[in-house]
Design an enzyme around this catalytic site. Structure first.
Site, short mmCIF file in Angstrom:
data_model
loop_
_atom_site.label_atom_id
_atom_site.label_comp_id
_atom_site.label_asym_id
_atom_site.label_seq_id
_atom_site.Cartn_x
_atom_site.Cartn_y
_atom_site.Cartn_z
N GLU A 186 28.04 -62.22 -63.73
CA GLU A 186 28.19 -63.64 -64.07
C GLU A 186 26.86 -64.25 -64.52
O GLU A 186 26.83 -65.27 -65.18
CB GLU A 186 28.71 -64.43 -62.86
N SER A 216 25.16 -60.26 -59.88
CA SER A 216 26.47 -60.28 -60.55
C SER A 216 26.34 -60.38 -62.06
O SER A 216 25.42 -61.04 -62.58
CB SER A 216 27.24 -61.50 -60.04
N TYR A 267 28.12 -70.88 -59.55
CA TYR A 267 28.02 -69.55 -58.92
C TYR A 267 27.00 -68.69 -59.68
O TYR A 267 26.12 -68.07 -59.07
CB TYR A 267 29.41 -68.89 -58.92
#
Ligand code: G4F
Length: 328
Positions: free
Chosen positions: A129, A127, A151
């Site tokens: 992120e 991801s 996360y």
């Protein structure tokens, strides 16, 4: 007929990928946990061709059994605690499922192995992120990671362990660093769908206001249907590798809001929107914009749906969806 095994089958990407692979003649198996998973019925209605296989990313034995039973050619690991805001409250669970779950999936693939001439190919849903507090703009496959949430930290582990299994055991394992990808199948807790769905409800007189957090955050938003094709392409190459999948454009949450209200013919969004500190995060990712050059050049992948089209697709869907609910 090639066989695909998908974790996270009931999520947005799992459903798009299942449809895509079914259209290409695959036998599609999806892993589901729990005895009475409430999403089983939804899956049966929407994707009746999917063979449901029991298993859990927190349980290595169940993963080994699932792979032994299915004998997949391709394993797509899309299962995760995927809501960043929730990961701050359930950090340990997130580390376990989103981080260690990848290790268990890889280990199961390594143990079961597949035939000598046809080893199981593995895709890890990494991801954007992971870039978090970004070190460069735009972000590419070589940009250092600086995650800003439990996360993001768990995804960094998943990414590195995928690369490590490729280098240590020669697995055909790829990591797709996907930037935000949305669409009508997106969960209502994510900001794009929360905006299009609540705005449609306001338009229909069901809701009165839309309560949000940080409107300044910028994201590289693409269409999920385009992104699952990139996952598949990664597993069709001669050599496994990692790729950034993005549009190369960035827009703020405020721009998404503005366009949604404009497309609904409601004018200025301000009278309808309230900000509430409870939707702000302890640490924010301010700006994401990906450089998908490698995917374009090596996979021949490019996004087909642009930002305006994406918002229009979601607005149109939510207006029809909420109108139908009102009629029921
Ligand atoms: O839609 P979001 O919750 O997505 P986020 O955090 O970017 O994560 C998504 O994309 C990642 C890829 O980079 C995936 F890995 C991840 O699994 C997930 O799919 O939030 C987007 C932005 C954030 O900056 C957030 O602070 O919107 C801001 N925001 C403002 N108000 C809000 C809200 N987000 C949510 N969910 N709800 C709000 O009310």
């Amino acid at each position: 007929m090639p066989t695909a095994f998908i974790t996270g089958i009931t999520g947005q990407d799992g459903r798009h990928l299942a449809e895509f692979l079914h259209g290409r003649g695959y036998r599609v198996c999806g892993m589901m946990k729990g005895q009475h998973n409430p999403r089983a019925e939804m899956l049966r209605d929407e994707l009746p061709f999917v063979e449901v296989v029991p298993g859990d990313l927190n349980d290595l034995t169940s993963l080994v059994k699932a792979i032994e039973q299915v004998q997949p050619d391709e394993f797509y690991n899309l299962g995760a605690i995927s809501f960043v805001a929730m990961s701050f409250n359930q950090a340990e669970l997130t580390a376990n499922v989103t981080g260690l779950g990848v290790l268990r999936a890889l280990e199961a693939v390594r143990i079961v192995g597949g035939p000598q001439n046809n080893p199981i190919r593995f895709y890890q849903a990494s991801s954007s992120e992971m870039f978090g507090k970004v070190r460069e703009v735009p972000q590419n496959e070589l940009t250092p990671f600086h995650p800003r949430s439990p996360y993001g930290v768990a995804k960094v582990f998943g990414h590195h362990i995928t690369v490590n299994y490729r280098e240590s055991y020669g697995l055909y394992a790829c990591s797709g660093i996907l930037f935000n990808h949305e669409g009508p199948k997106r969960g209502l807790e994510f900001v794009t769908r929360k905006i299009t769905n609540t705005a449609a409800r306001i338009k229909l007189g069901v809701d009165r206001e839309l309560v949000l957090g940080n409107l300044d955050a910028k994201r590289d938003w693409g269409y999920a249907g385009d992104y699952v094709k990139a996952m598949w392409l990664m597993l069709q190459q001669d050599q496994p590798d990692d790729y950034v999948i993005a549009t190369g454009e960035t827009h703020s949450v405020e721009e998404f809001l503005e366009l949604t209200f404009e497309q609904l013919g409601m004018g200025d969004w301000r009278p309808y929107v309230r900000q509430d500190p409870k939707f702000f995060r302890p640490a924010e990712v301010d700006l994401l914009i990906g450089d998908p050059t490698k995917a374009r050049e090596q996979l021949g992948w490019r996004p087909e749906v642009g930002f305006r089209e994406l918002v229009a697709m979601m607005v149109e869907h939510d207006l029809a969806y909420e109108s139908a609910r009102l009629r029921r």
